[in-house]
Scaffold this motif. Structure first.
Motif, PDB file in Angstrom:
ATOM      1  N   PHE A  32       0.855  -1.192   0.000  1.00  0.00           N
ATOM      2  CA  PHE A  32       0.000   0.000   0.000  1.00  0.00           C
ATOM      3  C   PHE A  32       0.891   1.241   0.000  1.00  0.00           C
ATOM      4  O   PHE A  32       2.015   1.205   0.497  1.00  0.00           O
ATOM      5  CB  PHE A  32      -0.900   0.023   1.233  1.00  0.00           C
ATOM      6  N   GLU A  36      -0.709   5.940   3.144  1.00  0.00           N
ATOM      7  CA  GLU A  36      -1.767   5.201   3.842  1.00  0.00           C
ATOM      8  C   GLU A  36      -1.265   4.535   5.128  1.00  0.00           C
ATOM      9  O   GLU A  36      -2.025   3.871   5.823  1.00  0.00           O
ATOM     10  CB  GLU A  36      -2.350   4.118   2.928  1.00  0.00           C
ATOM     11  N   LEU A  40      -5.402   3.574   6.238  1.00  0.00           N
ATOM     12  CA  LEU A  40      -5.915   2.288   5.755  1.00  0.00           C
ATOM     13  C   LEU A  40      -4.995   1.119   6.127  1.00  0.00           C
ATOM     14  O   LEU A  40      -5.467   0.084   6.606  1.00  0.00           O
ATOM     15  CB  LEU A  40      -6.140   2.343   4.241  1.00  0.00           C
ATOM     16  N   TRP A  85     -12.594  -2.516   5.173  1.00  0.00           N
ATOM     17  CA  TRP A  85     -11.278  -2.021   4.744  1.00  0.00           C
ATOM     18  C   TRP A  85     -10.841  -2.703   3.448  1.00  0.00           C
ATOM     19  O   TRP A  85     -10.202  -2.060   2.598  1.00  0.00           O
ATOM     20  CB  TRP A  85     -10.236  -2.208   5.839  1.00  0.00           C
ATOM     21  N   PHE A  88     -12.436  -0.791   0.689  1.00  0.00           N
ATOM     22  CA  PHE A  88     -11.712   0.461   0.451  1.00  0.00           C
ATOM     23  C   PHE A  88     -10.415   0.201  -0.316  1.00  0.00           C
ATOM     24  O   PHE A  88     -10.065   0.966  -1.227  1.00  0.00           O
ATOM     25  CB  PHE A  88     -11.396   1.176   1.772  1.00  0.00           C
ATOM     26  N   ALA A  89      -9.702  -0.843   0.052  1.00  0.00           N
ATOM     27  CA  ALA A  89      -8.426  -1.149  -0.610  1.00  0.00           C
ATOM     28  C   ALA A  89      -8.635  -1.431  -2.092  1.00  0.00           C
ATOM     29  O   ALA A  89      -7.810  -1.033  -2.927  1.00  0.00           O
ATOM     30  CB  ALA A  89      -7.742  -2.327   0.080  1.00  0.00           C
ATOM     31  N   LYS A  91     -11.276  -0.251  -3.942  1.00  0.00           N
ATOM     32  CA  LYS A  91     -11.709   1.020  -4.564  1.00  0.00           C
ATOM     33  C   LYS A  91     -10.550   1.993  -4.755  1.00  0.00           C
ATOM     34  O   LYS A  91     -10.564   2.804  -5.680  1.00  0.00           O
ATOM     35  CB  LYS A  91     -12.811   1.683  -3.730  1.00  0.00           C
ATOM     36  N   CYS A  92      -9.570   1.917  -3.879  1.00  0.00           N
ATOM     37  CA  CYS A  92      -8.390   2.791  -3.994  1.00  0.00           C
ATOM     38  C   CYS A  92      -7.314   2.181  -4.903  1.00  0.00           C
ATOM     39  O   CYS A  92      -6.235   2.753  -5.051  1.00  0.00           O
ATOM     40  CB  CYS A  92      -7.802   3.053  -2.611  1.00  0.00           C
ATOM     41  N   ASN A  93      -7.614   1.025  -5.479  1.00  0.00           N
ATOM     42  CA  ASN A  93      -6.691   0.309  -6.375  1.00  0.00           C
ATOM     43  C   ASN A  93      -5.408  -0.160  -5.686  1.00  0.00           C
ATOM     44  O   ASN A  93      -4.351  -0.224  -6.299  1.00  0.00           O
ATOM     45  CB  ASN A  93      -6.351   1.155  -7.614  1.00  0.00           C
ATOM     46  N   TYR A  94      -5.517  -0.509  -4.393  1.00  0.00           N
ATOM     47  CA  TYR A  94      -4.370  -1.051  -3.665  1.00  0.00           C
ATOM     48  C   TYR A  94      -4.384  -2.571  -3.681  1.00  0.00           C
ATOM     49  O   TYR A  94      -3.348  -3.199  -3.489  1.00  0.00           O
ATOM     50  CB  TYR A  94      -4.353  -0.588  -2.208  1.00  0.00           C
TER      51      TYR A  94
END
Length: 128
Positions: A32, A36, A40, A85, A88-89, A91-94
């Motif tokens: 990540f 972050e 996150l 989480w 979210f990871a 959606k954030c492209n992580y």
């Protein structure tokens, strides 16, 4: 084929699943972004580890049904938080979708076992 008796929380299938998932999350979250680190990355690591920690505490509180169930509820909440989480990871492209889907499914299995234990705690409780 006989199963070995459960002697500690580490023998529980649900604990082993949650521990393995937390370790996978730890490894994946190393990639990540650095920005972050205190959000996150920290949150997903904490919640995933907390599933296991609360299971360990629940196991030691089996003398008291209410305390046992309360810690299992905490573990259930942490598992659901971890799923959030994971979303979210993605959606954030992580995290790639497939990896997150596998982890999410693992936490669904963990949640299912926890809910079963919460709804029927008597087999787990210590007899006085």
């Amino acid at each position: 084929m006989r199963k070995e008796p459960i002697k500690s929380h580490e023998d529980l299938e649900v604990y082993q699943m949650a521990f393995d998932a937390a370790m996978k999350i730890f490894e994946l979250s190393k990639k990540f972004p650095v920005e972050e680190r205190y959000s996150l990355t920290d949150q997903i690591r904490r919640s995933s580890r907390s599933v296991c920690a609360n299971l360990a505490e629940a196991w030691r509180k089996r003398r008291y049904e209410a305390a046992f169930i309360a810690k299992l509820n905490d573990s259930e909440a942490e598992a659901a938080e971890t799923q959030t989480w994971l979303k979210f990871a993605v959606k954030c492209n992580y995290l790639d979708v497939e990896t997150a889907r596998e982890l999410y499914a693992t936490y669904n299995r963990v949640l299912g076992i926890l809910v079963t234990m919460i709804n029927n705690p008597s087999p787990w409780l210590l007899k006085r």
